[in-house]
Design an enzyme around this catalytic site. Structure first.
Site, PDB file in Angstrom:
ATOM      1  CG  HIS A 153      -0.273   0.294   2.501  1.00  0.00           C
ATOM      2  ND1 HIS A 153       0.483  -0.638   3.148  1.00  0.00           N
ATOM      3  CD2 HIS A 153      -0.211   1.418   3.250  1.00  0.00           C
ATOM      4  CE1 HIS A 153       0.971  -0.112   4.257  1.00  0.00           C
ATOM      5  NE2 HIS A 153       0.563   1.139   4.354  1.00  0.00           N
TER       6      HIS A 153
HETATM    7  C1  UD1 Z   1      -2.136   5.250   6.545  1.00  0.00           C
HETATM    8  C2  UD1 Z   1      -0.822   5.608   7.239  1.00  0.00           C
HETATM    9  C3  UD1 Z   1       0.184   4.483   7.037  1.00  0.00           C
HETATM   10  C4  UD1 Z   1      -0.385   3.133   7.436  1.00  0.00           C
HETATM   11  C5  UD1 Z   1      -1.688   2.902   6.678  1.00  0.00           C
HETATM   12  C6  UD1 Z   1      -2.324   1.583   7.028  1.00  0.00           C
HETATM   13  C7  UD1 Z   1      -0.225   8.007   7.274  1.00  0.00           C
HETATM   14  C8  UD1 Z   1       0.640   9.033   6.679  1.00  0.00           C
HETATM   15  N1  UD1 Z   1      -0.235   6.795   6.661  1.00  0.00           N
HETATM   16  O1  UD1 Z   1      -1.873   5.209   5.141  1.00  0.00           O
HETATM   17  O2  UD1 Z   1       1.324   4.743   7.835  1.00  0.00           O
HETATM   18  O3  UD1 Z   1       0.538   2.114   7.133  1.00  0.00           O
HETATM   19  O4  UD1 Z   1      -2.579   3.980   7.002  1.00  0.00           O
HETATM   20  O5  UD1 Z   1      -3.496   1.390   6.337  1.00  0.00           O
HETATM   21  O6  UD1 Z   1      -0.884   8.281   8.250  1.00  0.00           O
HETATM   22  N2  UD1 Z   1      -9.261   5.382   2.423  1.00  0.00           N
HETATM   23  C9  UD1 Z   1     -10.458   4.709   2.363  1.00  0.00           C
HETATM   24  N3  UD1 Z   1     -11.049   4.343   3.533  1.00  0.00           N
HETATM   25  C10 UD1 Z   1     -10.521   4.628   4.749  1.00  0.00           C
HETATM   26  C11 UD1 Z   1      -9.309   5.336   4.798  1.00  0.00           C
HETATM   27  C12 UD1 Z   1      -8.687   5.688   3.623  1.00  0.00           C
HETATM   28  O7  UD1 Z   1     -10.967   4.403   1.296  1.00  0.00           O
HETATM   29  O8  UD1 Z   1     -11.114   4.282   5.778  1.00  0.00           O
HETATM   30  C13 UD1 Z   1      -8.587   5.777   1.190  1.00  0.00           C
HETATM   31  C14 UD1 Z   1      -8.405   7.271   1.113  1.00  0.00           C
HETATM   32  O9  UD1 Z   1      -9.454   7.884   0.465  1.00  0.00           O
HETATM   33  C15 UD1 Z   1      -7.112   7.429   0.378  1.00  0.00           C
HETATM   34  C16 UD1 Z   1      -6.341   6.167   0.711  1.00  0.00           C
HETATM   35  O10 UD1 Z   1      -7.271   5.227   1.212  1.00  0.00           O
HETATM   36  O11 UD1 Z   1      -7.311   7.448  -0.999  1.00  0.00           O
HETATM   37  C17 UD1 Z   1      -5.222   6.430   1.681  1.00  0.00           C
HETATM   38  O12 UD1 Z   1      -5.690   6.729   2.989  1.00  0.00           O
HETATM   39  P1  UD1 Z   1      -4.816   7.569   4.062  1.00  0.00           P
HETATM   40  O13 UD1 Z   1      -5.440   7.500   5.404  1.00  0.00           O
HETATM   41  O14 UD1 Z   1      -4.494   8.895   3.513  1.00  0.00           O
HETATM   42  O15 UD1 Z   1      -3.425   6.819   4.137  1.00  0.00           O
HETATM   43  P2  UD1 Z   1      -3.038   5.279   4.069  1.00  0.00           P
HETATM   44  O16 UD1 Z   1      -2.420   5.024   2.743  1.00  0.00           O
HETATM   45  O17 UD1 Z   1      -4.176   4.416   4.502  1.00  0.00           O
END
Ligand code: UD1
Length: 366
Positions: free
Chosen positions: A210
Site C-alpha cells: 500500500h
Molecule cells: C495510513 C498511514 C500508514 C499506514 C496505513 C495503514 C499516514 C501518513 N499513513 O496510510 O502509515 O501504514 O494507514 O493502512 O498516516 N481510504 C479509504 N477508507 C478509509 C481510509 C482511507 O478508502 O477508511 C482511502 C483514502 O481515500 C485514500 C487512501 O485510502 O485514498 C489512503 O488513505 P490515508 O489514510 O491517507 O493513508 P493510508 O495510505 O491508509
C-alpha cells in the site's frame, strides 16, 4: 485522578491501542485513580479498516470521533489539529498518549504539546532515515516534542539518545502490537477465502502493498505483481487490497490465475492467513514484526526499514524494490530457502502493562 487521552486514527494504531486500554481498565478495577478518554480521529473510517478492529479487539467505542476522513496530508493533518484542539479544550487531559507514526500521531502531538499537556509516544525512536516516507516525518516531529518515549528495541533507544533525549525519558518496554498478536492466538478465525480457494496450510503466499512508492505508479505495480506470481510455481498468492492500492489495480486488471485479490480482512482473519502461509510479501511496517513473532518468512519490498531487528533477529528479508531482486528472493522463498528467526527481547505480550505502570509512576494515579 490522572486523566489520560489515547489517540487512535488509522488501522495500525488500533492493534497498539487495544492492550493499552485493557491495561488501564485492569488498573481501574484494582482501584487505581485513573480515568481515560479514547479519541478516534477518523483518519480511517471504512468498516473494514476501522470498526471491525474495534469489535474484534474488544476496544470500547471511542469517547470522541473527530471524523476527519481522507484528504491530502496537509488537509488531513490540519483538520485533525483543529478538531483535537476543540476536544482538549472541552475535555481535560493530563497526558496524551500517541502511538505509531500516522498523520493522527503527528497532529495530536503538536496540538497537545502546544496546550502544555504531557505527550507520551508509544513505539518511539524507530527510524527509516527516508524522508520520502510521510511516516518518517511523523516520527521525527513527534519524537522532537514528546516528553516520554516507550520503545520496542535497543535500536530505537539509541536513535533517541543520538538525538539528545536523556536516558531517563526513554523506556524500553517491548511491543504493544505484539501484545495484541499474542493475546489473540486462540481467537484467530479462518477467513472465507481459505475455504473458497481450498488453501492448504503452508501452501500459499500472502501479499500486501500500500505504500505510495510501490503502488502509485501503475506500471511499477504491474511489474511487481508479475515478478511475484511468476516465481511461486503456480501456488496461490492472496492479496488483501488496501483502498489506496485498489484504485490503481482497477486499471491493471487481473491477469494471473494464481493471484487472488480480496477485500481488506479483519485482524483475526488476517493473522490466521499469515500464520498458515509459507511466506508473506509486504511493504507494511507492522507485518514485519508480526511475521517475526509468528516465525513466518517475510520479504519486505522496501529499500529500508525502521524495524531492523526483524531482519537481524527475525524472519524478515529486506528485498528492495527492483524487479530482479524481487524475482530472486521470491524464487528462493518458493524453494524453501529461508532463514530461521528468533523473537526480539521483551516482545512478550506484556508491553502495555509496563507502559501503564510506568505512566502511573511518572504522573500519579496509584
Ligand atoms: C495510513 C498511514 C500508514 C499506514 C496505513 C495503514 C499516514 C501518513 N499513513 O496510510 O502509515 O501504514 O494507514 O493502512 O498516516 N481510504 C479509504 N477508507 C478509509 C481510509 C482511507 O478508502 O477508511 C482511502 C483514502 O481515500 C485514500 C487512501 O485510502 O485514498 C489512503 O488513505 P490515508 O489514510 O491517507 O493513508 P493510508 O495510505 O491508509
Amino acid at each position: 485522578m490522572l486523566s489520560i487521552t489515547f489517540i487512535a486514527g488509522a488501522r495500525p494504531n488500533f492493534m497498539k491501542i487495544a492492550p493499552l486500554i485493557h491495561a488501564v481498565r485492569d488498573q481501574q478495577e484494582q482501584g487505581a485513580s485513573l480515568s481515560y478518554r479514547l479519541v478516534h480521529t477518523g483518519q480511517h473510517y471504512d468498516e473494514k479498516l476501522s470498526e471491525t478492529f474495534f469489535r474484534q479487539l474488544n476496544i470500547p467505542q471511542p469517547d470522541a470521533n473527530l471524523e476527519v476522513g481522507s484528504g491530502s496530508h496537509a488537509v488531513q493533518t490540519a483538520s485533525i489539529m483543529v478538531k483535537f484542539e476543540e476536544e482538549l479544550n472541552t475535555h481535560h487531559a493530563d497526558v496524551v498518549v500517541v502511538v505509531g507514526d500516522v498523520n493522527s500521531t503527528l497532529a495530536c502531538s503538536i496540538v497537545a504539546k502546544k496546550m502544555h499537556k504531557q505527550v507520551v509516544h508509544v513505539e518511539a525512536g524507530i527510524r527509516s532515515f527516508d524522508l520520502t516516507m510521510p511516516e518518517e516525518i511523523n516520527r521525527m516531529v513527534t519524537d522532537a516534542i514528546a516528553d516520554h518515549f516507550f520503545t520496542t528495541s535497543d535500536y530505537a533507544n539509541s536513535n533517541l539518545q543520538k538525538a539528545g533525549v536523556e536516558k531517563e525519558r526513554i523506556h524500553f518496554v517491548g511491543n504493544t502490537m505484539i501484545d495484541t498478536l499474542l493475546a489473540n492466538q486462540d481467537r484467530l478465525r479462518k477467513p472465507e477465502v481459505a475455504d473458497e480457494l481450498s488453501l492448504e496450510e503452508k501452501g500459499y503466499l500472502v501479499l500486501t502493498l500500500h505504500r505510495p512508492a510501490n503502488v502509485d505508479e501503475q506500471e511499477k505495480l504491474a511489474e511487481t505483481l508479475r515478478a511475484i506470481v511468476e516465481n511461486v510455481s503456480g501456488k496461490p498468492v492472496i492479496f488483501p487490497v488496501h483502498p489506496r492500492t485498489a484504485a490503481v489495480l482497477k486499471n491493471i486488471g487481473q491477469k494471473y490465475d494464481n493471484l487472488h485479490f480480496v477485500e481488506p480482512l479483519g485482524y483475526l482473519e488476517f493473522i490466521y492467513l499469515i500464520k498458515n502461509s509459507f511466506g508473506v510479501i509486504t511493504d507494511s511496517g507492522g507485518i514485519q514484526e508480526e511475521t517475526t513473532v509468528l516465525q513466518v518468512p517475510c520479504l519486505t519490498l522496501r529499500d529500508n526499514t525502521e524495524r531492523p531487528e526483524t531482519v537481524e533477529i527475525g524472519t524478515n528479508v529486506l528485498v528492495g524494490t527492483s524487479i530482479p531482486a524481487i524475482e530472486k528472493e521470491v524464487a528462493r522463498l518458493n524453494a524453501g530457502e529461508y532463514k530461521k528467526g528468533r523473537i526480539p527481547e521483551l516482545w512478550d505480550g506484556q508491553a502495555a502493562k509496563r507502559i501503564i505502570s510506568k505512566l502511573m509512576d511518572l504522573y500519579g494515579g496509584n
